[in-house]
Each structure stands twice: as structure tokens, then as C-alpha cells.
Design a protein around this motif. Sequence first.
Motif, PDB file in Angstrom:
ATOM      1  N   THR A   1       0.800  -1.220   0.000  1.00 25.80           N
ATOM      2  CA  THR A   1       0.000   0.000   0.000  1.00 25.80           C
ATOM      3  C   THR A   1       0.835   1.273   0.000  1.00 25.80           C
ATOM      4  N   ASP A   2       2.081   1.189   0.459  1.00 24.86           N
ATOM      5  CA  ASP A   2       2.937   2.364   0.478  1.00 24.86           C
ATOM      6  C   ASP A   2       4.374   1.921   0.675  1.00 24.86           C
ATOM      7  N   LEU A   3       5.299   2.791   0.299  1.00 25.88           N
ATOM      8  CA  LEU A   3       6.710   2.569   0.616  1.00 25.88           C
ATOM      9  C   LEU A   3       7.395   3.918   0.747  1.00 25.88           C
ATOM     10  N   LEU A   4       8.527   3.898   1.404  1.00 27.43           N
ATOM     11  CA  LEU A   4       9.296   5.118   1.661  1.00 27.43           C
ATOM     12  C   LEU A   4      10.776   4.787   1.569  1.00 27.43           C
ATOM     13  N   ILE A   5      11.519   5.595   0.815  1.00 30.76           N
ATOM     14  CA  ILE A   5      12.975   5.453   0.740  1.00 30.76           C
ATOM     15  C   ILE A   5      13.589   6.362   1.794  1.00 30.76           C
ATOM     16  N   VAL A   6      14.363   5.779   2.720  1.00 29.29           N
ATOM     17  CA  VAL A   6      14.935   6.540   3.820  1.00 29.29           C
ATOM     18  C   VAL A   6      16.112   5.774   4.396  1.00 29.29           C
ATOM     19  N   ASP A   7      17.119   6.472   4.874  1.00 31.74           N
ATOM     20  CA  ASP A   7      18.233   5.843   5.577  1.00 31.74           C
ATOM     21  C   ASP A   7      17.818   5.673   7.037  1.00 31.74           C
ATOM     22  N   LEU A   8      17.116   4.594   7.318  1.00 29.62           N
ATOM     23  CA  LEU A   8      16.492   4.443   8.628  1.00 29.62           C
ATOM     24  C   LEU A   8      17.515   4.310   9.748  1.00 29.62           C
ATOM     25  N   ASP A   9      18.583   3.562   9.518  1.00 30.69           N
ATOM     26  CA  ASP A   9      19.593   3.367  10.567  1.00 30.69           C
ATOM     27  C   ASP A   9      20.719   4.388  10.474  1.00 30.69           C
ATOM     28  N   GLN A  10      20.588   5.335   9.520  1.00 27.98           N
ATOM     29  CA  GLN A  10      21.532   6.446   9.390  1.00 27.98           C
ATOM     30  C   GLN A  10      22.985   5.976   9.261  1.00 27.98           C
ATOM     31  N   ASP A  11      23.150   4.953   8.397  1.00 25.99           N
ATOM     32  CA  ASP A  11      24.490   4.418   8.141  1.00 25.99           C
ATOM     33  C   ASP A  11      25.051   4.879   6.809  1.00 25.99           C
ATOM     34  N   GLY A  12      24.336   5.804   6.122  1.00 31.17           N
ATOM     35  CA  GLY A  12      24.799   6.315   4.841  1.00 31.17           C
ATOM     36  C   GLY A  12      24.273   5.572   3.639  1.00 31.17           C
ATOM     37  N   LEU A  13      23.513   4.489   3.868  1.00 29.27           N
ATOM     38  CA  LEU A  13      22.928   3.710   2.786  1.00 29.27           C
ATOM     39  C   LEU A  13      21.406   3.802   2.867  1.00 29.27           C
ATOM     40  N   LYS A  14      20.768   4.048   1.727  1.00 32.22           N
ATOM     41  CA  LYS A  14      19.319   4.222   1.709  1.00 32.22           C
ATOM     42  C   LYS A  14      18.606   2.874   1.794  1.00 32.22           C
ATOM     43  N   ASP A  15      17.562   2.858   2.607  1.00 30.43           N
ATOM     44  CA  ASP A  15      16.748   1.677   2.821  1.00 30.43           C
ATOM     45  C   ASP A  15      15.333   1.948   2.316  1.00 30.43           C
ATOM     46  N   ILE A  16      14.462   0.954   2.452  1.00 33.57           N
ATOM     47  CA  ILE A  16      13.078   1.079   1.996  1.00 33.57           C
ATOM     48  C   ILE A  16      12.150   0.553   3.083  1.00 33.57           C
ATOM     49  N   LEU A  17      11.181   1.366   3.471  1.00 33.61           N
ATOM     50  CA  LEU A  17      10.126   0.924   4.374  1.00 33.61           C
ATOM     51  C   LEU A  17       8.902   0.559   3.548  1.00 33.61           C
ATOM     52  N   VAL A  18       8.243  -0.524   3.925  1.00 39.88           N
ATOM     53  CA  VAL A  18       7.135  -1.064   3.135  1.00 39.88           C
ATOM     54  C   VAL A  18       5.918  -1.268   4.026  1.00 39.88           C
ATOM     55  N   CYS A  19       4.753  -0.774   3.576  1.00 43.39           N
ATOM     56  CA  CYS A  19       3.470  -1.134   4.185  1.00 43.39           C
ATOM     57  C   CYS A  19       2.875  -2.283   3.379  1.00 43.39           C
TER      58      CYS A  19
END
Length: 437
Positions: free
Chosen positions: A74-92
Motif C-alpha cells: 500500500t505504500d513505501l518510503l525510501i529513507v536511511d532508517l539506521d543512518q548508516d549512509g545507505l538508503k533503505d526502503i520501508l514497506v506497508c
Amino acid sequence: MNFQHLRIGIVALLVAFGIYFVVNRDGWSPPVTAVKVAARPEPDQAVAPSDTLGLGYFAQRQIGRPPDGPPWVTDLLIVDLDQDGLKDILVCDAHLNRVSWIRQIRLGVFEEQDIGETIAGPAHVEVADLNGDGHLDVLVSAMGVIPPSNMKTGSVIVLVNDGTNHFTNRVLLENVARVSYVAAADLNKDGRLDLVVGQFGYIEGEIRWMENLGNWQFKSHALLDLPGVIHAPAADLTGSGNLDIVALVSQDSEEVHAFMGDGQGHFRDRVLYGSTNKDYGSSGLIIGDVNKDGRPDIVYTNGDGFDYATPGPRPWHGVQWLENLGDGKFTYHRVGDFPGCYSPVLVDLDGDGDQDIVASSGFNDWNDKRAVSLMCFENDGTNHFIPRVLAHAPTHLIVVKAADMFNDGRIELVTGAFMFYPPYDRTSRITLWEHKK
């Protein structure tokens, strides 16, 4: 919705395509320009070599867990969640009733893990450091149930980050009309992040802002008593230094509202744009500077096909932007047609310095192998947009996001599929669209 984009309502009588109005309920009216609707591109138009925008520009890679049956992302977000310099993806994922984290553990290598506990009907995800501890928390709007319902199953949940990649569910709002949107912003300039909440509901819905009183306590303030809220981001539209809220409301309204803020938590509602077509199918809205004049514009899509007996496209689906002329005035521009259009993204996709618009198709005629699932409207440098077909498959792409995933100066795309109706022959769940080497 990114799923909140899904306009779930009673099927209305179709009215004439192409009739629009711009109104202000307080007597204010922005200037109106003539609307010239771009011709809908045939699916194989604008096919380009792989070094220019068009088919073949991206290579596809499925990441995260594979689909187990038709996916309901239903949704996703690109964000560096753990702030390690690499972009991650959050998924609903509304099929699994989970929010998951596709973590980039090293450049180009991804692993997916669930975070927090189960959430019924997650619809939208954002991040913010709500408690000021330096760690990004995950804000989730939840519908509770995905099909149309008047039950008070909606909630707002924060997954509190303890800084060790462990997240704990905390409920901030519950037992309300199905919640389709939540985001954090300091709306009253007290140094604490407040919340903007959109409740799609069904027959009943609303927009509220939740004042952060500290210590995880919030006080609700009503802004609008209408169902069908899809997005409601905050931005300073006038350069006053105060945050305003821009909301896309579907169902029978099909309007773009601006709640003009005074910086003290008071808002005045203006309708910036509306369609007289009750089946217009509003599906997504973002704020960004399209023409790079320093003023935030509004880009939004209409392409919902969820509430028809046979889901699918309609001839009026497409992309438009409201140009910010300053002093609270906006003018309408049609960008182009795109059947089933969802999830607008404003990004310089080809690196030429101009802002392009990317959108996906969640509701197209997928029995037609030529139906387009991903499109870029390329800015020619004068804020005119050329349709570029990026893909015919995978299908049912309800959400697309863009970012420089690999820190190399090039933009990648990430899409999520919501496969609500057949055919299911070109299935994906989360797709990473990478530049070909």
C-alpha cells in the motif's frame, strides 16, 4: 492511498469529462488558465534507446521477500532508517498486516525484516524523530480493514526506535474512521513535532492535526469533516514562515484544499482546485518546486479505478500541477493523460537540470499487454512535459518513489504493487529500477 490513494466510495453518476472549477469558499479565487489536455500517448510511443528516457532506460530487480499470492503493498518510503549512509526502503504490506524494512546492508545488497508488531491495514508510512532522542521513529497510518467500511477501525501508530534497530509499537490514535495519512511537522512553532492526520473513512472521514503536548500526549484539532482524504502534507506555501497543510480529498469532493496556517495552530481553509466529475479518481499529491522559481507547487494525479464493478482506467486519468504564483494564488496545468495514474514523483530523472514527473499506474487494463505501468513526463526545459513510457510490466503499481540509492549521482526508482484484480501474470512486490550499466 499510496494505498490511502485508493478512492473507495459509492459509485457516482459519471459526468462530463473536462469540466473543472477553481473556487474559494471565503470568496478568494486564483487566476484560471485555459486547460489544454495533452493527448494520451499510445503505449509504444516515445520508445527510446536505453541512454534516454523510455523503454529500456532501467533494468528491473525484485528485492525483499517474494510475493506470496497477489501482493498488497500500500505504500513505501525510501529513507536511511539506521543512518548508516545507505538508503533503505520501508514497506506497508496490507496482505501481511506488517511494516517491513528492506535494509541496504551494503551497497546494492538488501535484506527485508519486519519491524514492530502487526498493524491492521497499514496504509501510509513516514519517519520522524518524535521523541527527540536522535533516532528515526516510524509513523504509520492504519485503516484497520482495507475494504470499504464505516467501522471505526483506523489508528495512528508510531514504531519507536530504541537506536539498536528495535522498534516498539505505540498507539497515538485509535477507534476512528480509517486513517489513510499521517506526517509530522511543527505546526505551532513550539519546538515539538505535531501530526497531520487524514482519515479516508468511507461515508465519514476527516482531517485533523494532533498537537504534541510532550511525553507522548497529543490533543486533536479538527480541520475538515469530509471523507476521502488521501494526502495532507505540510509546507510553507506563501513564504510567511508558517506551515500550511495541503490536502487531496476524493470521494464526492475531488478537491485540493489548502489550510493556511498562522504559525500558532490556527488554519483557514481554501479550496485551490476541484473537479465537477464525481468519478475524477483523485489518487495522489506531492508538493515541490516544478518550475524552480523558489515557490512550492502542487503536483497531483487522478487515476483511481477501485470502486467500479470492473476496476480499470478512465479517459480523464492523468497528471496535473497547480503552479504557485505567489500571494496564495495558484493556476492549473494539465501535464498529460495516463490511465490508472497514481503516486506522482517530482525528480530530475535524466539529470538535465529540469524537474520531471514520474507516475505509476495502479488501475489499467492489464489484459492489454500494451497497457503502461510506469511513465515519466519529461520536462523539456520550458515546463512542458513529454510522455515517456518506461514500462509495461510489472503491473498494478500503486506506488513509486525515487532516490539516488547507490550514492553515485543517478536516480533509481522503487515501486510497490497492489494486485487487487486480475490478471496476475506480471506479478511483482517490490521492484528496484536500476540504471543499466
